[in-house]
Scaffold this motif. Structure first.
Motif, mmCIF file in Angstrom:
data_model
loop_
_atom_site.group_PDB
_atom_site.id
_atom_site.type_symbol
_atom_site.label_atom_id
_atom_site.label_comp_id
_atom_site.label_asym_id
_atom_site.label_seq_id
_atom_site.Cartn_x
_atom_site.Cartn_y
_atom_site.Cartn_z
ATOM 1 N N VAL A 275 0.753 -1.060 0.143
ATOM 2 C CA VAL A 275 0.065 0.063 0.178
ATOM 3 C C VAL A 275 0.888 1.198 -0.014
ATOM 4 O O VAL A 275 0.533 1.912 -0.751
ATOM 5 C CB VAL A 275 -1.151 -0.040 1.144
ATOM 6 N N THR A 323 -8.610 -1.504 2.134
ATOM 7 C CA THR A 323 -7.973 -2.277 1.271
ATOM 8 C C THR A 323 -8.092 -2.823 0.212
ATOM 9 O O THR A 323 -8.289 -4.016 -0.251
ATOM 10 C CB THR A 323 -7.213 -3.313 2.221
ATOM 11 N N THR A 325 -8.145 -2.772 -4.063
ATOM 12 C CA THR A 325 -6.953 -2.674 -4.994
ATOM 13 C C THR A 325 -7.344 -2.093 -6.183
ATOM 14 O O THR A 325 -6.538 -1.991 -7.171
ATOM 15 C CB THR A 325 -6.181 -4.016 -4.955
#
Length: 345
Positions: A275, A323, A325
């Motif tokens: 990240v 989170t 993507t």
């Protein structure tokens, strides 16, 4: 023949009045006999030509009476049957049984993130300002110190309306700041959330439409330190009390000096991960002191007032918080994806 027709009508009237079908099948037979396409009243209508002239009116009235009474009787029988059916159904209903489960929807992660950001800045006294998505060139660019020949326009590929060089889909919510500054007097303390559009290739990291939240604070004596403390408070409230920030010099045409703000990576605690690209820091927004020329463009005296502005992409915040993507997941409305946020408010 006419006397026989009169008698048949009288007999039918008596039959209609005396009819008392006991079930739905019998009621349907009543309907077919007296109101169906081949009902028993229809052939008698042709007999009117055989009735003496002085009796035609009476005969016609009897036919109409038979049809009206048949319709009224059928409606009454139908209503009684439906009421009985409902009563029977209700009698068999177990009101103590658990109710059928109702599937509840879930909030969209973009909406969840936006609400969270708005609540944080509202605690600091910022108020929400909203404006149009179809904007004119002056409020979107020129008022923000970006004239037609300014190279910064190359940073944003714009959707202009067909056959127009003045009207466009706004490329940022800075246009809301311009409209507020030209319609209100300082002090001004607003956040401007909304959808924006840029002609970009859709990929896992970019989209042609997305959401922004921009903030603006203008008053006497506003300093860079005020901006830094405001954004530090936001970062700690958004990402946790141990969050650190750093400001890196940058360029935006409507702020001077300008900066990019990073926060310490809350995924890996600054140890390095995908990240934060193993740097320990994640960029979240751009900010800076409002350029004096922007204040002049909007009719505010820069000798008396100063201010700061900031802006961030909501999708970027949502992707970091949860989170995610691929930004395309936020626009495809896949129920399997959205159901993961059913417990989030």
């Amino acid at each position: 023949m006419s006397a026989n027709a009169f008698q048949q009508l009288q007999d039918l009237l008596q039959e209609i009045e005396a009819a008392n079908p006991a079930n739905a099948e019998a009621i349907e037979q009543f309907r077919l006999r007296f109101l169906g396409s081949n009902n028993v009243i229809k052939p008698l209508m042709g007999e009117i030509r055989n009735v003496p002239n002085e009796q035609k009116k009476e005969f016609g009235q009897l036919i109409n009476k038979a049809k009206e009474q048949a319709e009224a009787k059928f409606d009454a029988l139908k209503a009684v049957a439906e009421a009985a059916a409902e009563k029977s159904q209700a009698a068999g209903l177990d009101i103590t049984a658990p109710g059928e489960p109702i599937d509840l929807g879930s909030r969209h992660p973009v909406a969840v993130t936006l609400n969270r950001i708005v609540r944080i800045f509202e605690r600091l006294g910022f108020v929400v300002a909203e404006e149009r998505e179809i904007e004119d060139d002056w409020h979107n660019f020129s008022a923000m110190n970006t004239p037609a020949d300014h190279p910064a326009r190359d940073m944003q590929d714009t959707y202009y309306l067909r056959n127009s060089t003045e009207m466009l889909l706004r490329t940022h919510t800075s246009s809301v700041q311009a409209r507020v500054m030209t319609s209100q007097k300082p002090p001004i303390r607003i956040i401007a959330p909304g959808r924006v559009y840029r002609n970009e290739t859709i990929s896992a990291r970019s989209h042609c439409q997305f959401h922004q939240v921009e903030g603006l604070y203008i008053d006497k004596g506003v300093s860079f330190a005020d901006m830094k403390q405001t954004l530090y408070y936001f970062a700690r409230e958004m990402y946790g009390p141990n969050t650190k920030i750093r400001l890196r010099p940058s360029f935006f045409p409507f702020t001077e000096p300008s900066a990019e703000m990073d926060v310490s990576c809350f995924i890996c605690n600054s140890k390095g991960c995908r990240v934060c690209k193993y740097s320990g820091w994640v960029e979240i927004l751009g900010c800076g002191m409002v350029d004096p020329q922007v204040l002049i463009n909007c009719g505010i005296d820069p000798e008396e007032y100063s201010g700061f502005a900031f802006g961030m992409g909501i999708e970027r915040q949502a992707m970091m918080l949860y989170t995610i993507t691929d930004i395309r997941l936020l626009f495809e409305n896949d129920v399997r994806f959205l159901k993961q946020f059913s417990s989030v408010i």
